[in-house]
Motif scaffolding. Structure first.
Motif, mmCIF file in Angstrom:
data_model
loop_
_atom_site.group_PDB
_atom_site.id
_atom_site.type_symbol
_atom_site.label_atom_id
_atom_site.label_comp_id
_atom_site.label_asym_id
_atom_site.label_seq_id
_atom_site.Cartn_x
_atom_site.Cartn_y
_atom_site.Cartn_z
ATOM 1 N N SER A 27 2.036 -118.656 38.974
ATOM 2 C CA SER A 27 1.614 -118.048 37.710
ATOM 3 C C SER A 27 2.655 -118.230 36.612
ATOM 4 C CB SER A 27 1.328 -116.559 37.909
ATOM 5 O OG SER A 27 2.505 -115.861 38.283
ATOM 6 N N ALA A 28 3.904 -118.433 37.008
ATOM 7 C CA ALA A 28 4.970 -118.605 36.024
ATOM 8 C C ALA A 28 4.890 -119.948 35.305
ATOM 9 C CB ALA A 28 6.334 -118.459 36.704
ATOM 10 N N VAL A 29 4.119 -120.890 35.858
ATOM 11 C CA VAL A 29 4.058 -122.232 35.257
ATOM 12 C C VAL A 29 2.647 -122.586 34.782
ATOM 13 C CG1 VAL A 29 6.010 -123.080 36.600
ATOM 14 C CG2 VAL A 29 3.700 -123.305 37.525
ATOM 15 N N THR A 30 1.731 -121.613 34.771
ATOM 16 C CA THR A 30 0.362 -121.926 34.358
ATOM 17 C C THR A 30 0.280 -122.336 32.885
ATOM 18 O OG1 THR A 30 -0.035 -119.561 33.942
ATOM 19 C CG2 THR A 30 -0.707 -120.446 36.089
ATOM 20 N N GLY A 31 1.116 -121.730 32.053
ATOM 21 C CA GLY A 31 1.119 -122.108 30.642
ATOM 22 C C GLY A 31 1.508 -123.563 30.457
ATOM 23 N N ALA A 32 2.545 -123.982 31.180
ATOM 24 C CA ALA A 32 2.982 -125.377 31.102
ATOM 25 C C ALA A 32 1.914 -126.308 31.664
ATOM 26 C CB ALA A 32 4.291 -125.551 31.869
ATOM 27 N N MET A 33 1.211 -125.862 32.699
ATOM 28 C CA MET A 33 0.139 -126.676 33.275
ATOM 29 C C MET A 33 -0.991 -126.882 32.272
ATOM 30 S SD MET A 33 -0.313 -125.443 37.226
ATOM 31 C CE MET A 33 0.890 -125.898 38.490
ATOM 32 N N THR A 35 -0.775 -126.758 28.971
ATOM 33 C CA THR A 35 -0.279 -127.646 27.913
ATOM 34 C C THR A 35 -0.293 -129.098 28.367
ATOM 35 O OG1 THR A 35 1.148 -125.891 27.039
ATOM 36 C CG2 THR A 35 1.680 -128.157 26.415
ATOM 37 N N ALA A 36 0.156 -129.339 29.597
ATOM 38 C CA ALA A 36 0.163 -130.699 30.138
ATOM 39 C C ALA A 36 -1.258 -131.227 30.320
ATOM 40 C CB ALA A 36 0.911 -130.723 31.471
ATOM 41 N N THR A 37 -2.180 -130.341 30.678
ATOM 42 C CA THR A 37 -3.576 -130.750 30.864
ATOM 43 C C THR A 37 -4.192 -131.213 29.555
ATOM 44 O OG1 THR A 37 -3.906 -129.252 32.740
ATOM 45 C CG2 THR A 37 -5.866 -129.948 31.540
ATOM 46 N N ILE A 38 -4.007 -130.444 28.488
ATOM 47 C CA ILE A 38 -4.569 -130.817 27.192
ATOM 48 C C ILE A 38 -3.949 -132.116 26.686
ATOM 49 C CG2 ILE A 38 -4.900 -130.095 24.807
ATOM 50 C CD1 ILE A 38 -6.535 -128.561 26.932
ATOM 51 N N ALA A 39 -2.650 -132.278 26.894
ATOM 52 C CA ALA A 39 -1.981 -133.515 26.476
ATOM 53 C C ALA A 39 -2.548 -134.715 27.228
ATOM 54 C CB ALA A 39 -0.473 -133.393 26.717
ATOM 55 N N GLU A 40 -2.832 -134.535 28.509
ATOM 56 C CA GLU A 40 -3.398 -135.625 29.306
ATOM 57 C C GLU A 40 -4.830 -135.935 28.877
ATOM 58 O OE1 GLU A 40 -3.488 -138.673 32.110
ATOM 59 O OE2 GLU A 40 -1.829 -137.507 31.256
ATOM 60 N N MET A 41 -5.592 -134.907 28.523
ATOM 61 C CA MET A 41 -6.950 -135.132 28.023
ATOM 62 C C MET A 41 -6.922 -135.974 26.751
ATOM 63 S SD MET A 41 -8.766 -131.409 28.552
ATOM 64 C CE MET A 41 -9.023 -130.700 30.192
ATOM 65 N N GLU A 42 -5.998 -135.663 25.860
ATOM 66 C CA GLU A 42 -5.875 -136.421 24.619
ATOM 67 C C GLU A 42 -5.491 -137.869 24.890
ATOM 68 O OE1 GLU A 42 -2.993 -134.271 22.399
ATOM 69 O OE2 GLU A 42 -4.417 -132.753 21.679
ATOM 70 N N ASP A 113 -6.118 -133.349 38.346
ATOM 71 C CA ASP A 113 -5.042 -134.336 38.492
ATOM 72 C C ASP A 113 -3.716 -133.783 37.971
ATOM 73 O OD1 ASP A 113 -6.805 -136.128 39.576
ATOM 74 O OD2 ASP A 113 -7.043 -137.334 37.753
ATOM 75 N N VAL A 114 -3.775 -133.132 36.815
ATOM 76 C CA VAL A 114 -2.554 -132.588 36.225
ATOM 77 C C VAL A 114 -2.000 -131.452 37.079
ATOM 78 C CG1 VAL A 114 -1.607 -131.342 34.242
ATOM 79 C CG2 VAL A 114 -3.144 -133.281 33.880
ATOM 80 N N VAL A 115 -2.877 -130.572 37.546
ATOM 81 C CA VAL A 115 -2.417 -129.457 38.381
ATOM 82 C C VAL A 115 -1.769 -129.983 39.661
ATOM 83 C CG1 VAL A 115 -3.171 -127.490 39.775
ATOM 84 C CG2 VAL A 115 -4.063 -127.791 37.456
ATOM 85 N N GLU A 116 -2.396 -130.966 40.285
ATOM 86 C CA GLU A 116 -1.815 -131.548 41.500
ATOM 87 C C GLU A 116 -0.453 -132.170 41.207
ATOM 88 O OE1 GLU A 116 -5.795 -132.772 44.068
ATOM 89 O OE2 GLU A 116 -4.877 -134.241 42.725
ATOM 90 N N SER A 117 -0.358 -132.864 40.073
ATOM 91 C CA SER A 117 0.914 -133.480 39.701
ATOM 92 C C SER A 117 1.980 -132.427 39.416
ATOM 93 C CB SER A 117 0.712 -134.369 38.466
ATOM 94 O OG SER A 117 1.934 -134.918 38.026
ATOM 95 N N GLN A 118 1.569 -131.367 38.720
ATOM 96 C CA GLN A 118 2.514 -130.300 38.400
ATOM 97 C C GLN A 118 2.992 -129.574 39.658
ATOM 98 O OE1 GLN A 118 3.642 -128.945 35.081
ATOM 99 N NE2 GLN A 118 3.270 -131.128 34.795
ATOM 100 N N ILE A 119 2.092 -129.410 40.611
ATOM 101 C CA ILE A 119 2.483 -128.771 41.872
ATOM 102 C C ILE A 119 3.597 -129.565 42.540
ATOM 103 C CG2 ILE A 119 1.703 -128.332 44.239
ATOM 104 C CD1 ILE A 119 -0.992 -127.465 43.045
ATOM 105 N N GLU A 120 3.457 -130.892 42.523
ATOM 106 C CA GLU A 120 4.472 -131.746 43.141
ATOM 107 C C GLU A 120 5.783 -131.732 42.364
ATOM 108 O OE1 GLU A 120 4.359 -133.424 46.051
ATOM 109 O OE2 GLU A 120 2.460 -132.367 46.355
#
Length: 214
Positions: A27-33, A35-42, A113-120
């Motif tokens: 939960s501490a990194v959901t905000g970053a996830m 943000t990274a998701t929207i950037a990847e969508m763009e 994809d982004v969540v899986e990458s962020q988890i790693e």
């Protein structure tokens, strides 16, 4: 052991205390996830870049709700499996008319994809296998929910289109062609300017065919 259909893979199912601890770290990194998701969508989808600010904000809310929902479900999976109905509840119905089912699937895939990458990248090594197994289960339920939403929207749209068609035809037959009729025809996609001729009259009477015995 194969993944179950009602929760996390039993071989990777941690205790309630461990789940809570991992969920707290996640939960501490959901905000970053998000943000990274929207950037990847763009970056990945040119059509996403062409959306206006309002629709992009709705998609951001959906992505955030999906990631937060994953954390909440992971902390307490329950016997019935993940409930993802709230993921799309944060967006208005107009979003389903603006974005196609195919595009929605693309966005769901990108988010996963982004969540899986962020988890790693950001989660401890011991947490990764458990979270990766869980995200597979959760993403499947999200995909099913998206399909159900678009199926219901298609049914409602079909019923409404049939109603509009009946109103337009009735108005034409009555000779009441005003701006309302033109607006309804435009909504239905009837934009042809070709001339149309309508013939109205009783059906001709025909003699009944008589059988001839030979």
């Amino acid at each position: 052991m194969a993944p179950t259909t009602r929760g996390i893979n039993k071989s990777l199912s941690p205790s309630a205390k461990t789940r809570a601890t991992i969920a707290h770290r996640l939960s501490a990194v959901t905000g970053a996830m998000t943000t990274a998701t929207i950037a990847e969508m763009e970056s990945r989808h040119p059509w996403f870049q062409r959306l206006d600010a309002e629709h992009r904000s709705w998609i951001t809310l959906v992505a955030q709700a999906g990631i937060d929902g994953f954390v909440k479900w992971f902390a307490d999976p329950g016997p019935a499996g993940p409930s993802t109905s709230d993921v799309f509840g944060s967006a208005p119905r107009e979003l389903a008319r603006k974005i196609s089912l195919f595009q929605t699937v693309e966005l769901v895939r990108t988010t996963i994809d982004v969540v899986e990458s962020q988890i790693e990248e950001v989660m401890p090594k011991g947490d990764r296998p458990i979270l990766q197994a869980a995200i597979v289960q959760y993403s499947r339920e999200v995909a099913f929910t998206a399909a159900e939403i678009y199926a219901r929207a298609a049914e409602m749209r079909g019923a409404w289109d049939a109603r509009l068609e009946a109103l337009v035809v009735d108005a034409v037959l009555r000779g009441e062609t005003d701006e309302t009729v033109l607006s309804r025809a435009s909504t239905l996609g009837w934009r042809s300017t070709a001339a149309v001729v309508v013939a109205v009259g009783p059906a001709p009477e025909t003699e009944e065919t008589q059988a001839v015995e030979t």
